[in-house]
Scaffold this motif. Sequence first.
Motif, PDB file in Angstrom:
ATOM      1  N   THR A 158      15.559   8.635  -5.741  1.00 50.95           N
ATOM      2  CA  THR A 158      14.108   8.607  -5.962  1.00 50.95           C
ATOM      3  C   THR A 158      13.725   7.289  -6.610  1.00 50.95           C
ATOM      4  OG1 THR A 158      13.955  11.012  -6.187  1.00 50.95           O
ATOM      5  CG2 THR A 158      12.169   9.707  -7.130  1.00 50.95           C
ATOM      6  N   VAL A 159      12.728   6.637  -6.033  1.00 49.31           N
ATOM      7  CA  VAL A 159      12.208   5.380  -6.557  1.00 49.31           C
ATOM      8  C   VAL A 159      10.805   5.650  -7.106  1.00 49.31           C
ATOM      9  CG1 VAL A 159      11.561   3.004  -6.025  1.00 49.31           C
ATOM     10  CG2 VAL A 159      13.512   4.069  -4.860  1.00 49.31           C
ATOM     11  N   ASN A 181      14.373   4.390   5.333  1.00 46.46           N
ATOM     12  CA  ASN A 181      15.607   4.166   4.582  1.00 46.46           C
ATOM     13  C   ASN A 181      16.080   5.410   3.834  1.00 46.46           C
ATOM     14  OD1 ASN A 181      16.231   1.029   4.630  1.00 46.46           O
ATOM     15  ND2 ASN A 181      14.009   1.281   4.533  1.00 46.46           N
ATOM     16  N   ARG A 182      15.443   6.562   4.114  1.00 44.16           N
ATOM     17  CA  ARG A 182      15.842   7.853   3.551  1.00 44.16           C
ATOM     18  C   ARG A 182      15.848   7.817   2.024  1.00 44.16           C
ATOM     19  NH1 ARG A 182      20.584   7.726   7.753  1.00 44.16           N
ATOM     20  NH2 ARG A 182      19.481   8.284   9.636  1.00 44.16           N
ATOM     21  N   LEU A 183      14.703   7.397   1.482  1.00 46.56           N
ATOM     22  CA  LEU A 183      14.514   7.361   0.032  1.00 46.56           C
ATOM     23  C   LEU A 183      13.337   8.252  -0.331  1.00 46.56           C
ATOM     24  CD1 LEU A 183      14.834   3.510  -0.560  1.00 46.56           C
ATOM     25  CD2 LEU A 183      16.546   5.236  -1.150  1.00 46.56           C
ATOM     26  N   TYR A 211       8.446   2.745   4.618  1.00 44.92           N
ATOM     27  CA  TYR A 211       9.725   2.128   4.248  1.00 44.92           C
ATOM     28  C   TYR A 211      10.689   3.176   3.707  1.00 44.92           C
ATOM     29  CZ  TYR A 211      13.120  -0.407   1.390  1.00 44.92           C
ATOM     30  OH  TYR A 211      14.285  -0.853   0.817  1.00 44.92           O
ATOM     31  N   ALA A 212      10.177   4.073   2.861  1.00 41.73           N
ATOM     32  CA  ALA A 212      11.029   5.103   2.265  1.00 41.73           C
ATOM     33  C   ALA A 212      11.602   6.027   3.332  1.00 41.73           C
ATOM     34  CB  ALA A 212      10.239   5.906   1.236  1.00 41.73           C
ATOM     35  N   SER A 215       0.838  -1.199   0.000  1.00 41.33           N
ATOM     36  CA  SER A 215       0.000   0.000   0.000  1.00 41.33           C
ATOM     37  C   SER A 215       0.871   1.246   0.000  1.00 41.33           C
ATOM     38  CB  SER A 215      -0.905   0.014   1.227  1.00 41.33           C
ATOM     39  OG  SER A 215      -0.131   0.187   2.403  1.00 41.33           O
ATOM     40  N   ARG A 216       0.253   2.367  -0.295  1.00 44.87           N
ATOM     41  CA  ARG A 216       0.965   3.641  -0.323  1.00 44.87           C
ATOM     42  C   ARG A 216       1.573   3.965   1.045  1.00 44.87           C
ATOM     43  NH1 ARG A 216       0.560   8.628  -3.233  1.00 44.87           N
ATOM     44  NH2 ARG A 216       1.026  10.424  -1.916  1.00 44.87           N
TER      45      ARG A 216
END
Length: 671
Positions: free
Chosen positions: A568-569, A533-535, A529-530, A522-523
Amino acid sequence: MTPNYTLSGRYRIIRSLGEGGMANVYLAHDLILDRDVAVKLLRLDLRDDPKTIKRFQREALATTELVHPHIVSLYDVGEENGMQYLVMEYVKGMDLKNYIKEHFPLPLQQVIDIMEQILSAVATAHAHNIIHRDLKPQNILIDEQGNAKITDFGIAVALSEHTMTQTNTILGSVHYLSPEQARGSMATKQSDIYSLGIILYEMLTGSVPFKGETAVSIALKHFQTEIPSVRDFDADIPQALENVVLQATAKDPRDRYATVADMATDLLTTLSSTRVGEKRFVPADMGNDETRIMPSADIAAAIAANRRADALKQQTKTAAKATDPEKSTTPTAEAPLPKRSWSKRHPLRRRLILFGSIGLLLIIAIVVGLELSRPQMTKVPKLTGLTQSAATKVLTKQHLSVGTVKRAKSNAVAKNQIIKSTPGSRQSVQTRSRINLTISSGAKHTSFGNYVNESYSDVRATLTAAGFKVKQEFSTSEVSAGQIISQDIVAGSSVLPTNTTVTFTVSAGSRYVALRDLTGESRADILNYATANRLNIEFKQGYSDEQKSGYSYDQDPEGGTNVRAGSTVTVNMSKGSQPANADLAESFKVKVKVPYQNLNMSTTTANDVKIYLEDDSHLIGSLYRELAITRDTRVSLPFQLTGSQTGKYRIVRNGVTIAEKNKITNKDASN
């Protein structure tokens, strides 16, 4: 455990986080994975206690089986020099108990949001047949983003396990203990539901429902006393929401929700207009079954003492009847007295009764007079957030009225709503008293500071408390991770905190991250998670026959790729299966004028403009375009919409939303 001690050559201890009855918890740094962790270390004085060791191992086993975004993750289990330890996810924030104290009263929607997260986590535990048995706010952590995570499965037990269920020791915290646990019966899933109901009660009222001088007195109240009404504390709480508390805390487990999922489903609709006027929940009449005595020696003794007191009262009444000649019904063998009136036979007793009756009437008259002359008291209702007219109606119901009214600027309370009352909520006052009100005259402008090179977490806490909305974007940098590199609002700008969103670019350090496969998530989970992990995440959307709507179906780079922190992912979110009329997608443009704002009269300073839009390919939460303007500028926003789909756009200038429109259709297209 001293700072800088390295456990098993991997976990360097930083500082103590707290001490518990079974273990001490430390903040440590994982030297291999370069991340902060929490290390739970079994206390030295308990390392030879087999029961404590078993409980410690049970926590490791229970937590290992549970993988959920709202359950603290277990990373590692180990032993060094006879010291057993668990390595767990470090949650930066505070427990729910302290969160309630610092932020009470919590908005009802926030209460529901936090509770929904807790319920989803407990549902996962129950799906694995694991009962927590010690659910309480102290075992629920709230991180800096407001997310809840359950910890401490130290006394959790599987349904198939029968140890520690029929003992003379009551496990868990007595304020949140279910009636059946207080009696010494085996804990069930309904026992956890009862504890969840008490937690919800505390979030709504700021206090537990039952208090006492001893654990025994509190435990007795759990199965003998009706839970107080949350609506008596705050009449603004909907009856539907109180009903969730009442059903979850029903004395009989059969009257509670069958599952945690049922409780969550009921909770999520409590603020809906469709449930206005709902009747108060009343448990089914299960009969007056005899109450079982609790196995706890203390509680059994307390009940026995109550019974002895009742017996003593009965004996006293019996003895009184036996010694009162007027109440005795025993026949006498004496000859009957001559027929004379009772008053003539007992003149002294008659006078005593007469004078005694007069004295009793005088005493009653005095007591009634004092009671009638005593001022009637009431409690000040909660008025914060109401308009003056609404507050007047609420006060009238309590036989109170509005006193003096003054206005003050507020960044936390909307204009024309009450900031506070004097006396304050829940204070006792005489009826017909006048309550003074302080009403918000709106937010006040403030000069935005320069936060570059400061800690993002500290700045975020400060600005959030002042009413700002704060966001972050990560960037690879040689400066320390977590340090602010830049801000999208010019320092010195005059802004309204409650109407301002600031985005900070935060250093992600220079490390690499092994990217996780994010498909099927999900969003909210992806964003969590981002952040951890600093994404940065850029969301796009499209159709997918393999993935249901609202979940990701593709990502770039792919899972397993090593990426630098701050990268950026791109994640594609599913809108569901492709409709039959997908080939009828229509493209058009909407032109919007972005006005320039001169922030410095002596020189021309560029405005930072961010544009967000939503259509078949974009999500409103992801940045579509960023530009700097030095004059009024017209921009064309491209939309592609299929069938009856509608679009959205939002334009933010220097951190403040200046234009926003929903339900965009081809009728809004510019010529």
